[in-house]
Write a protein that holds these residues in place. Structure first.
Motif, PDB file in Angstrom:
ATOM      1  N   ALA A 171      42.309  25.491  49.598  1.00  0.00           N
ATOM      2  CA  ALA A 171      41.313  25.271  48.544  1.00  0.00           C
ATOM      3  C   ALA A 171      40.355  26.451  48.405  1.00  0.00           C
ATOM      4  O   ALA A 171      39.769  26.656  47.341  1.00  0.00           O
ATOM      5  CB  ALA A 171      40.532  23.989  48.824  1.00  0.00           C
ATOM      6  N   GLU A 172      40.188  27.239  49.483  1.00  0.00           N
ATOM      7  CA  GLU A 172      39.310  28.408  49.437  1.00  0.00           C
ATOM      8  C   GLU A 172      39.938  29.598  48.708  1.00  0.00           C
ATOM      9  O   GLU A 172      39.235  30.505  48.279  1.00  0.00           O
ATOM     10  CB  GLU A 172      38.975  28.887  50.858  1.00  0.00           C
ATOM     11  CG  GLU A 172      38.024  28.006  51.622  1.00  0.00           C
ATOM     12  CD  GLU A 172      37.765  28.562  53.014  1.00  0.00           C
ATOM     13  OE1 GLU A 172      36.800  28.111  53.652  1.00  0.00           O
ATOM     14  OE2 GLU A 172      38.534  29.445  53.472  1.00  0.00           O
ATOM     15  N   LEU A 173      41.248  29.607  48.580  1.00  0.00           N
ATOM     16  CA  LEU A 173      41.935  30.777  48.036  1.00  0.00           C
ATOM     17  C   LEU A 173      41.693  30.929  46.537  1.00  0.00           C
ATOM     18  O   LEU A 173      41.413  29.944  45.840  1.00  0.00           O
ATOM     19  CB  LEU A 173      43.439  30.668  48.302  1.00  0.00           C
ATOM     20  CG  LEU A 173      43.875  30.722  49.768  1.00  0.00           C
ATOM     21  CD1 LEU A 173      45.381  30.527  49.873  1.00  0.00           C
ATOM     22  CD2 LEU A 173      43.451  32.038  50.414  1.00  0.00           C
ATOM     23  N   PRO A 174      41.819  32.145  46.016  1.00  0.00           N
ATOM     24  CA  PRO A 174      41.686  32.340  44.573  1.00  0.00           C
ATOM     25  C   PRO A 174      42.680  31.471  43.806  1.00  0.00           C
ATOM     26  O   PRO A 174      43.793  31.206  44.278  1.00  0.00           O
ATOM     27  CB  PRO A 174      42.000  33.834  44.393  1.00  0.00           C
ATOM     28  CG  PRO A 174      41.692  34.452  45.718  1.00  0.00           C
ATOM     29  CD  PRO A 174      42.041  33.413  46.738  1.00  0.00           C
ATOM     30  N   VAL A 175      42.303  31.058  42.604  1.00  0.00           N
ATOM     31  CA  VAL A 175      43.149  30.140  41.828  1.00  0.00           C
ATOM     32  C   VAL A 175      44.479  30.776  41.450  1.00  0.00           C
ATOM     33  O   VAL A 175      45.441  30.070  41.126  1.00  0.00           O
ATOM     34  CB  VAL A 175      42.415  29.665  40.563  1.00  0.00           C
ATOM     35  CG1 VAL A 175      41.221  28.810  40.935  1.00  0.00           C
ATOM     36  CG2 VAL A 175      41.984  30.844  39.708  1.00  0.00           C
ATOM     37  N   ALA A 176      44.573  32.102  41.509  1.00  0.00           N
ATOM     38  CA  ALA A 176      45.814  32.785  41.147  1.00  0.00           C
ATOM     39  C   ALA A 176      46.980  32.382  42.037  1.00  0.00           C
ATOM     40  O   ALA A 176      48.145  32.537  41.641  1.00  0.00           O
ATOM     41  CB  ALA A 176      45.615  34.303  41.210  1.00  0.00           C
ATOM     42  N   VAL A 177      46.709  31.862  43.247  1.00  0.00           N
ATOM     43  CA  VAL A 177      47.813  31.492  44.134  1.00  0.00           C
ATOM     44  C   VAL A 177      48.604  30.320  43.574  1.00  0.00           C
ATOM     45  O   VAL A 177      49.729  30.054  44.014  1.00  0.00           O
ATOM     46  CB  VAL A 177      47.317  31.143  45.558  1.00  0.00           C
ATOM     47  CG1 VAL A 177      46.595  32.310  46.186  1.00  0.00           C
ATOM     48  CG2 VAL A 177      46.453  29.891  45.569  1.00  0.00           C
ATOM     49  N   ARG A 178      48.043  29.594  42.628  1.00  0.00           N
ATOM     50  CA  ARG A 178      48.756  28.466  42.043  1.00  0.00           C
ATOM     51  C   ARG A 178      49.918  28.908  41.162  1.00  0.00           C
ATOM     52  O   ARG A 178      50.787  28.110  40.821  1.00  0.00           O
ATOM     53  CB  ARG A 178      47.793  27.582  41.252  1.00  0.00           C
ATOM     54  CG  ARG A 178      46.726  26.959  42.138  1.00  0.00           C
ATOM     55  CD  ARG A 178      45.800  26.010  41.396  1.00  0.00           C
ATOM     56  NE  ARG A 178      44.858  25.424  42.322  1.00  0.00           N
ATOM     57  CZ  ARG A 178      45.092  24.368  43.092  1.00  0.00           C
ATOM     58  NH1 ARG A 178      46.264  23.772  43.015  1.00  0.00           N
ATOM     59  NH2 ARG A 178      44.176  23.902  43.908  1.00  0.00           N
TER      60      ARG A 178
END
Length: 429
Positions: free
Chosen positions: A408-415
């Motif tokens: 959840a902490e990671l940048p949204v781009a990982v989605r």
């Protein structure tokens, strides 16, 4: 639930050269030198934005069972000399181990495990540690990508028949850490408390004189909340027969072949027309993170994943290495050591790691030579073993919760499943 240590010795789950190095070090007088080994990945698998640490609990169990009893010593009688056999007979790990908490995200150069002890006792753990962490972390990384794109729809691990029987248990455990809701593997349930699920295969339908008879038998035994497999013959007809037998309270239907997106739309329409508005649709059949992402707009309620999960979805290992980074010097203190080999160079010195988090969003992985972290850095290395005693064992649910918070902490781009650079940069401070 807490995971008890394994009773069977793990001492021979290693490579021949670990023992011959030990013999030579004992002979040269260097075996007792204090050393620091680190486990890290030089790079992430191609196209991956992040990795996931899994298998930590299994490493701790394996370390406690790392004992050379009579059977193990007999097996080594023609491998090493008598002096080495005597040392092994008395061996107990007395060092310290630090590591990323299980379920934590990692990137390139993350020191996910740090082993401190004499050369003799630390070098013996190399193969055992790497075999567990490389396998389980590869499965967890694939599982994490799948649960990420599933968007809250449950994923079920069902790959037991596609891998080694013991790897299947480890894979189910790792997938659960990374967010899978359940597994088909009963040994994973017994050993690790992973929830299990399952109903029937096509063989059960083919056993009966008609599909209706098969559905009646399943519902009579397992209740109307069961999941009926509807693609043995004609999907639409099977859905109608299933609702006829179980009523509109039918729990779910499973589709295991064909164009899953198109069929899911048709099945949803048919179920709604029959009044089975709450009946869920589960899809299986060679799914991976890309197939799951492609089904995001389809009326699918859950995914069953097998082959692609237990083989790491194209990356069956995450490339962890176990390298000596510091050793005792002439003055008694630790001095950095490092390989200089082209493309395989390592960075010497004992390290600490923190994740810089600002506004709830991870900004960087910061690798330091000092335990003093910055004000916005979350410490990543936790004590796992202290003077030979395991202190870091935790319930599997804790690892599962840590993974959810870390992702959840990671940048949204990982989605996005598009290939790209790692999610956050690695900074050596």
């Amino acid at each position: 639930m807490s995971e008890p240590p394994t009773a069977v010795s793990t001492a021979l789950l290693t490579d021949h050269y670990e023992l011959t190095m030990l013999q030579a070090a004992l002979a040269s007088g260097t075996a007792s030198r204090r050393c620091v080994f680190e486990v890290f990945a030089r790079r992430l698998p191609e196209g991956r934005r992040y990795g996931v640490v899994a298998g930590t609990g299994r490493v701790l169990d394996a370390l406690e069972a790392f004992r050379f009893g009579p059977a193990e010593l007999d097996a080594l009688a023609d491998v090493v000399d008598e002096r080495t056999l005597a040392w092994l007979a008395d061996h107990r790990f007395t060092g310290d181990v630090w590591g990323y908490g299980e379920g934590e995200v990692h990137v390139a150069d993350s020191p996910v495990l740090v082993v401190e002890g004499t050369f003799a006792e630390a070098v013996l753990l190399e193969t055992l540690v790497l075999s567990i962490l490389n396998h389980d972390s590869a499965i967890a990384a694939a599982a994490s990508r799948m649960t990420l794109v599933a968007g809250g729809r449950p994923c079920i691990e069902m790959g037991s028949r596609r891998t080694h029987e013991e790897a299947a248990v480890a894979a189910a455990r790792a997938a659960y850490v990374a967010g899978f809701a359940a597994s088909s593997n009963l040994a994973a349930r017994q050993r690790h408390g992973v929830p299990t699920t399952g109903t029937s295969a096509h063989a059960f339908t083919l056993l009966h004189d008609s599909e209706t008879d098969a559905f009646r038998a399943q519902v009579a035994s397992l209740g109307t909340g069961t999941t009926l497999l509807v693609d043995t013959y004609d999907v639409a007809e099977a859905v109608r027969r299933g609702v006829e037998v179980a009523g509109p309270g039918l729990g779910a239907v499973r589709i295991d072949s064909g164009d899953l997106g198109v069929l899911a739309v048709e099945v949803r329409r048919e179920l709604d027309a029959l009044g089975a508005h709450d009946t869920r649709i589960v899809v299986t059949s060679d799914l991976d993170e890309h197939a799951i992402a492609a089904l995001a707009a389809a009326p699918v309620d859950g995914y069953g994943v097998g082959t692609r999960l237990v083989t790491g979805s194209g990356h069956p290992t995450c490339g962890f290495v176990y390298k000596l980074v510091a050793r005792e010097g002439a003055d008694g203190g630790l001095e950095p050591v490092a390989k200089r080999s082209p493309h395989k160079a390592s960075t010497g010195g004992r390290k600490w790691a923190g994740r810089r988090v600002v506004g709830g969003r991870a900004q960087a992985e910061v690798i330091r030579r000092s335990p003093d972290l910055g004000p916005d850095e979350r410490p990543l290395l936790l004590p796992l073993v202290c003077e030979g005693e395991v202190v870091g064992r935790e319930p599997l649910e804790a690892a599962r919760a840590r993974h959810a918070a870390s992702v959840a902490e990671l940048p949204v781009a990982v989605r996005s499943m598009a290939r790209g650079e790692q999610a956050i940069p690695t900074e050596h401070a």
